[in-house]
Design a protein around this motif. Structure first.
Motif, mmCIF file in Angstrom:
data_model
loop_
_atom_site.group_PDB
_atom_site.id
_atom_site.type_symbol
_atom_site.label_atom_id
_atom_site.label_comp_id
_atom_site.label_asym_id
_atom_site.label_seq_id
_atom_site.Cartn_x
_atom_site.Cartn_y
_atom_site.Cartn_z
ATOM 1 N N TRP A 1 0.825 -1.198 0.000
ATOM 2 C CA TRP A 1 0.000 0.000 0.000
ATOM 3 C C TRP A 1 0.866 1.257 0.000
ATOM 4 O O TRP A 1 0.523 2.261 -0.637
ATOM 5 C CB TRP A 1 -0.933 -0.012 1.205
ATOM 6 C CG TRP A 1 -2.033 -1.022 1.088
ATOM 7 C CD1 TRP A 1 -2.152 -2.203 1.753
ATOM 8 C CD2 TRP A 1 -3.162 -0.932 0.220
ATOM 9 N NE1 TRP A 1 -3.280 -2.869 1.370
ATOM 10 C CE2 TRP A 1 -3.935 -2.110 0.430
ATOM 11 C CE3 TRP A 1 -3.615 -0.004 -0.706
ATOM 12 C CZ2 TRP A 1 -5.119 -2.354 -0.261
ATOM 13 C CZ3 TRP A 1 -4.805 -0.237 -1.378
ATOM 14 C CH2 TRP A 1 -5.540 -1.396 -1.157
ATOM 15 N N TRP A 2 1.992 1.225 0.719
ATOM 16 C CA TRP A 2 2.912 2.358 0.706
ATOM 17 C C TRP A 2 3.479 2.576 -0.694
ATOM 18 O O TRP A 2 3.573 3.722 -1.165
ATOM 19 C CB TRP A 2 4.056 2.125 1.693
ATOM 20 C CG TRP A 2 3.652 2.151 3.126
ATOM 21 C CD1 TRP A 2 3.251 1.093 3.887
ATOM 22 C CD2 TRP A 2 3.611 3.294 3.994
ATOM 23 N NE1 TRP A 2 2.961 1.496 5.164
ATOM 24 C CE2 TRP A 2 3.174 2.843 5.266
ATOM 25 C CE3 TRP A 2 3.896 4.646 3.837
ATOM 26 C CZ2 TRP A 2 3.023 3.690 6.355
ATOM 27 C CZ3 TRP A 2 3.750 5.494 4.910
ATOM 28 C CH2 TRP A 2 3.311 5.022 6.149
ATOM 29 N N THR B 1 2.062 1.667 -3.432
ATOM 30 C CA THR B 1 0.957 2.157 -4.263
ATOM 31 C C THR B 1 0.780 3.662 -4.090
ATOM 32 O O THR B 1 0.567 4.393 -5.072
ATOM 33 C CB THR B 1 -0.345 1.426 -3.898
ATOM 34 O OG1 THR B 1 -0.179 0.021 -4.095
ATOM 35 C CG2 THR B 1 -1.502 1.932 -4.745
ATOM 36 N N ALA B 2 0.865 4.129 -2.840
ATOM 37 C CA ALA B 2 0.756 5.567 -2.594
ATOM 38 C C ALA B 2 1.867 6.324 -3.300
ATOM 39 O O ALA B 2 1.643 7.383 -3.908
ATOM 40 C CB ALA B 2 0.790 5.848 -1.096
ATOM 41 N N LEU C 1 -5.587 10.913 -4.622
ATOM 42 C CA LEU C 1 -5.827 9.628 -3.969
ATOM 43 C C LEU C 1 -4.546 9.099 -3.330
ATOM 44 O O LEU C 1 -4.575 8.500 -2.251
ATOM 45 C CB LEU C 1 -6.383 8.623 -4.980
ATOM 46 C CG LEU C 1 -7.787 8.925 -5.519
ATOM 47 C CD1 LEU C 1 -8.178 7.909 -6.598
ATOM 48 C CD2 LEU C 1 -8.810 8.930 -4.395
ATOM 49 N N GLY C 2 -3.413 9.323 -3.991
ATOM 50 C CA GLY C 2 -2.144 8.892 -3.422
ATOM 51 C C GLY C 2 -1.796 9.623 -2.146
ATOM 52 O O GLY C 2 -1.338 9.018 -1.164
ATOM 53 N N LEU D 1 -4.116 8.396 0.553
ATOM 54 C CA LEU D 1 -3.710 7.055 0.961
ATOM 55 C C LEU D 1 -2.505 7.124 1.879
ATOM 56 O O LEU D 1 -2.439 6.396 2.889
ATOM 57 C CB LEU D 1 -3.396 6.207 -0.274
ATOM 58 C CG LEU D 1 -2.883 4.785 -0.005
ATOM 59 C CD1 LEU D 1 -3.882 3.986 0.815
ATOM 60 C CD2 LEU D 1 -2.569 4.074 -1.332
ATOM 61 N N GLY E 1 -3.679 8.190 5.198
ATOM 62 C CA GLY E 1 -4.386 7.089 5.826
ATOM 63 C C GLY E 1 -3.446 6.031 6.378
ATOM 64 O O GLY E 1 -3.673 5.490 7.475
ATOM 65 N N LEU E 2 -2.376 5.723 5.657
ATOM 66 C CA LEU E 2 -1.408 4.738 6.132
ATOM 67 C C LEU E 2 -0.693 5.226 7.384
ATOM 68 O O LEU E 2 -0.408 4.432 8.296
ATOM 69 C CB LEU E 2 -0.394 4.434 5.026
ATOM 70 C CG LEU E 2 -0.943 3.671 3.819
ATOM 71 C CD1 LEU E 2 0.061 3.643 2.694
ATOM 72 C CD2 LEU E 2 -1.350 2.251 4.212
#
Length: 557
Positions: free
Chosen positions: A50-51, A53-54, A502-503, A506, A509-510
């Protein structure tokens, strides 16, 4: 025993340097993280994807739009945030709980104090002649908002890292001092949110510590609410400015201060010197025309309110063959007509016209001693909503370059039905650009226009000025354009489009996920404070904010 001592000492020293490094020079955060990884072994997990992806989402719009260098740097920055987060978690696991928090906390305390000392060196002057309060007189070399945001985040993070309630109190007090001196309204309110939240959820401390904490909260609340300004202590806050600050009749800001960031030169070069006008010592502004437009001027932004009568005036000194004047321009929206006032000194007469929602009532040109004359124009604003209005002194209506005019005593008074005979009052240094209607709303409207034009991939780094020049070419000739949208989501959307936004979300959020899962209320309070800062500005991706935030969130995770 002796063989175990050096590694322990090394790790404790590394923890201290990590804390101090994040505070003094947050940009070294990735390097400290690398040092931590050298002494530990990182094991990748599913969450790491996820990191990554961000990082890809944040950088992809820049790469697609051809900004390869900027996109690559953003990719590396988000990966560095991930690296700091993970290495902080590993460092916490490898340290004994009895020493780790103290070592990092001690480093942060030292670093916080050093950062405050270095930051206050940006204060270059104290000018009390136009300030109504002591803090209004503080003149900074650069805009202090980023300094205030960094100091606030550092002090708040220190407050949730150290086990000592007294150290937490000291840290928050240092943060309060920084944001009060910097005059950052959003930082003041974010500090109050964090300090009260930590007081509620971190109930450690003796009676003296609690008394000091609540006393500091009360003092900052006085500054933030605007009561401090009325008492002569400091600037008013957002709430007072939104409601309307009536301390000074002159709606222009800092009219005797030469280098305030509230002045916006529009195709003019500005120099200043002290001169006497009508027997009074004033700061005189000499404007030299550098462009061909007839409205080239030095201006400020003020707020016009529906149904109000205004008197605009200034003392002018110009050659006999020149045609200076006073102007004002403002448009409530992209498709709505502008409200304009145009006046020109012509043959010893001030001639004027108005359009849009403005009715011109009266113009006058009064001779003064020493070749000066006072131009005065009175008008009424009939619009249905408040209006951000850009107004100032025009050099010369002709198309020539190089013409000059000197002016002083620039003033705009609301409700002056007497034609301006009340006299000149220097503009207050603590108002004007801090009014949300004149400082943020026009910028947010520009951002929405930019987003509408390129919603998915954005305009690239620093995209707001580029977007406004492309979408509103007429506006940029008569008003300044902000460097960014002064809101995290809007700034990300303008620059990186929906994909990059969105990145960024995200990534935030992480950073917050573990605190939510573990119900870490102190950490969540700090996250909320950071979010509040980024409602009115966009400092999350600054190294002074994101790197310490990643380190402490990873530490507590």
């Amino acid at each position: 025993m002796s063989s175990a001592s050096p590694p322990v000492t090394y790790r404790r020293g590394l923890a201290f340097l990590a804390g101090m490094g994040f505070a003094v020079l947050p940009a070294i955060g990735p390097f400290v993280a690398l040092l931590a990884l050298i002494s530990s072994r990182i094991e990748l997990s599913r969450s790491d994807r996820w990191w990554w992806t961000a990082a890809l989402l944040v950088s992809l719009p820049y790469l697609v739009n051809g900004f390869v260098a900027e996109g690559s740097l953003d990719l590396l920055q988000v990966l560095a945030v991930w690296l700091i987060y993970r290495s902080a978690s590993l460092l916490r696991q490898s340290q004994g709980s009895s020493t780790a928090a103290f070592d990092v906390g001690a480093g942060l305390v030292v670093g916080l104090a050093l950062a405050l000392a270095v930051g206050l060196q940006q204060v270059v002057d104290l000018r009390g002649e136009t300030a109504l309060t002591l803090l209004d007189a503080v003149v900074w070399q650069a805009h202090p908002a980023l300094f205030a945001h960094s100091m606030l985040v550092l002090s708040a993070l220190l407050g949730i890292v150290v086990p000592s309630a007294r150290l937490r109190t000291i840290a928050l007090a240092l943060g309060a001092l920084a944001v009060v001196l910097a005059g950052s309204r959003e930082a003041l309110f974010a500090w109050l949110l964090i300090a009260i939240g930590l007081r509620m959820f971190s109930r450690r401390g003796d009676r003296l510590t609690r008394a000091v904490e609540w006393s500091t909260i009360v003092v900052v609340l006085v500054f933030a609410s605007g009561v401090g300004g009325l008492l002569g202590l400091g600037r008013p806050g957002f709430l007072v400015d939104v409601a309307g600050n009536v301390r000074s009749p002159n709606l222009f800001r800092g009219t005797e201060a030469a280098d305030g960031d509230w002045w916006h030169p529009l195709q003019v070069r500005v120099t200043t010197q002290p001169l006497r006008v009508a027997g009074e010592s004033r700061t005189a502004f000499t404007l030299t025309k550098t462009g061909f437009d007839p409205w080239a001027r030095l201006q400020q932004v003020v707020t016009l309110r529906p149904g109000e009568t205004y008197t605009l005036s200034a003392a002018l000194l110009a050659a006999a063959d020149q045609r200076p004047g006073l102007d004002g321009w403002g448009a409530p929206g992209r498709a709505e007509p502008a409200s304009i006032v145009m006046t020109t000194v012509d043959d010893r007469t001030l001639r004027g016209s108005a359009s849009g929602d403005i009715e011109l009532l009266e113009t006058a040109l009064t001779p003064l001693d020493g070749g000066w004359s006072r131009a005065t124009v009175r008008f009424r604003y009939h619009g249905e909503a408040t209006l951000a209005w850009y107004s100032g002194v025009v050099v010369d209506r002709t198309a020539g370059v190089g013409a000059q005019v000197t002016f002083a005593e620039l003033q705009l008074i609301a409700g002056a039905d007497d034609g301006g005979s009340a006299g000149y009052v220097p503009g207050d240094m603590g108002r004007g650009v801090m009014d949300l209607r004149t400082s943020r709303f026009p910028i947010w409207r520009d951002a929405l226009t930019a987003i509408e034009a390129r919603p998915y991939l954005g305009w690239g780094p620093g995209g707001l000025p580029r977007a406004v020049h492309a979408e509103l070419p007429g506006d940029v000739r008569v008003r300044p354009v902000a460097a960014h949208a002064h809101n995290l989501v809007l700034t990300a959307w303008v620059d990186r489009g929906l994909i990059g936004t969105l990145g960024v979300l995200l990534l935030l959020g992480l950073l917050s996920l573990k605190a939510v899962q573990q119900r870490d209320r102190p950490a969540l309070v700090v996250i909320l404070g950071v979010i509040l800062l980024n409602v009115f500005d966009a400092s999350l991706m600054s190294g002074g904010v994101i790197y310490p935030l990643a380190a402490v969130m990873g530490w507590r995770a």
